[in-house]
Motif scaffolding. Sequence first.
Motif, PDB file in Angstrom:
ATOM      1  N   MET A  28      23.777 -35.767  43.961  1.00  0.00           N
ATOM      2  CA  MET A  28      25.131 -36.185  44.305  1.00  0.00           C
ATOM      3  C   MET A  28      25.572 -37.398  43.491  1.00  0.00           C
ATOM      4  O   MET A  28      26.749 -37.541  43.159  1.00  0.00           O
ATOM      5  CB  MET A  28      25.208 -36.496  45.798  1.00  0.00           C
ATOM      6  N   SER A  29      24.622 -38.277  43.153  1.00  0.00           N
ATOM      7  CA  SER A  29      24.988 -39.480  42.411  1.00  0.00           C
ATOM      8  C   SER A  29      25.422 -39.171  40.979  1.00  0.00           C
ATOM      9  O   SER A  29      25.993 -40.031  40.306  1.00  0.00           O
ATOM     10  CB  SER A  29      23.815 -40.467  42.397  1.00  0.00           C
TER      11      SER A  29
ATOM     12  N   ASP B 291      25.698 -42.148  47.790  1.00  0.00           N
ATOM     13  CA  ASP B 291      24.764 -41.174  47.216  1.00  0.00           C
ATOM     14  C   ASP B 291      23.527 -41.848  46.641  1.00  0.00           C
ATOM     15  O   ASP B 291      22.400 -41.377  46.819  1.00  0.00           O
ATOM     16  CB  ASP B 291      25.475 -40.349  46.131  1.00  0.00           C
TER      17      ASP B 291
END
Length: 313
Positions: free
Chosen positions: A225-226, A267
Amino acid sequence: MNTPEQPLSNAASAIKLEPDKPTGEQPMELFITDEHTEYYLALKAGGDSDRGLLTGVLGGIGGCALVGLGLIGAMQGKFDITYMTFSIGIPLFLVPFLWETLRPLPLPILFNRRTREVYFDHEGELFHTPWDGISAVANEFQLVGTQIGGMQSASLEIRVWKFEEPENALMISLGAPFGKSLAMQKGFWEYIRAYMNNGPYFDEHGNHSESDAFVKSQLDVRFKMSDSFKQTLAQLKQAKNEADGKNYLGASDVAKLILEPMLYPQDRIQEFTYSIAKRSSRNRWPNVVAERLKANGPTTRLVDLECEIAANQ
């Protein structure tokens, strides 16, 4: 009788897999490899895949916002605001962080190259099997239900037995079967087989390689997600080059540019929390396993220890 809402499993085929016989598929990682090291391959055993989310939400959004307000207050000389926001924001991160990192994660399924065996923890009990002669099977079946229609799935399972109690055996699944085809599971078996027989690094055909390029290309596909904002910027850069001066930004692109930087701290904190929880959980392995995961640890298999114990009784 099954109600219409309950999926039905329609078994279609079962294929026995062997460690020394290729399946004809190319190696393929199926997003469940937790660690691919020189000495062992760790596969996620399921459960707590969202570990760190609570810390990310509370600490990444609430905590960072409050600490940021506190810093602004400090720059303006309003230290009462700084004290108040810090006293709320820091615990908002620390409390869920400690709660999520101190609770043990499920231990992974370990494939040890040095000792050529597999380890599995089942409710605190150690199970294992030698790699040579391992019992593995891929099952293809179809899930049928009124909501999902017909969905083809395939499982990949191996047989392990309890340490010092070989009569107590389990069939364990290497990842969830849903949405996977038989070819995908055979490809993942080839990934494991190439690691154990030719690894730690190998090429797209499973042959030994001094380069980790193919393995990294497989593992890098896993979505984080990051990385969302970085991928969005790359997509927009490509769209700009293809637009030839025309407007290339849509409403969804603008929304991503606004929201993804805001969610980035959440995230990153979630991923950091998960990594800490995973590292602390490694200490839960029994000594007979932990010492065999070291580069200079013993190379005797657990089945050999069982034979020694039986002979001395």
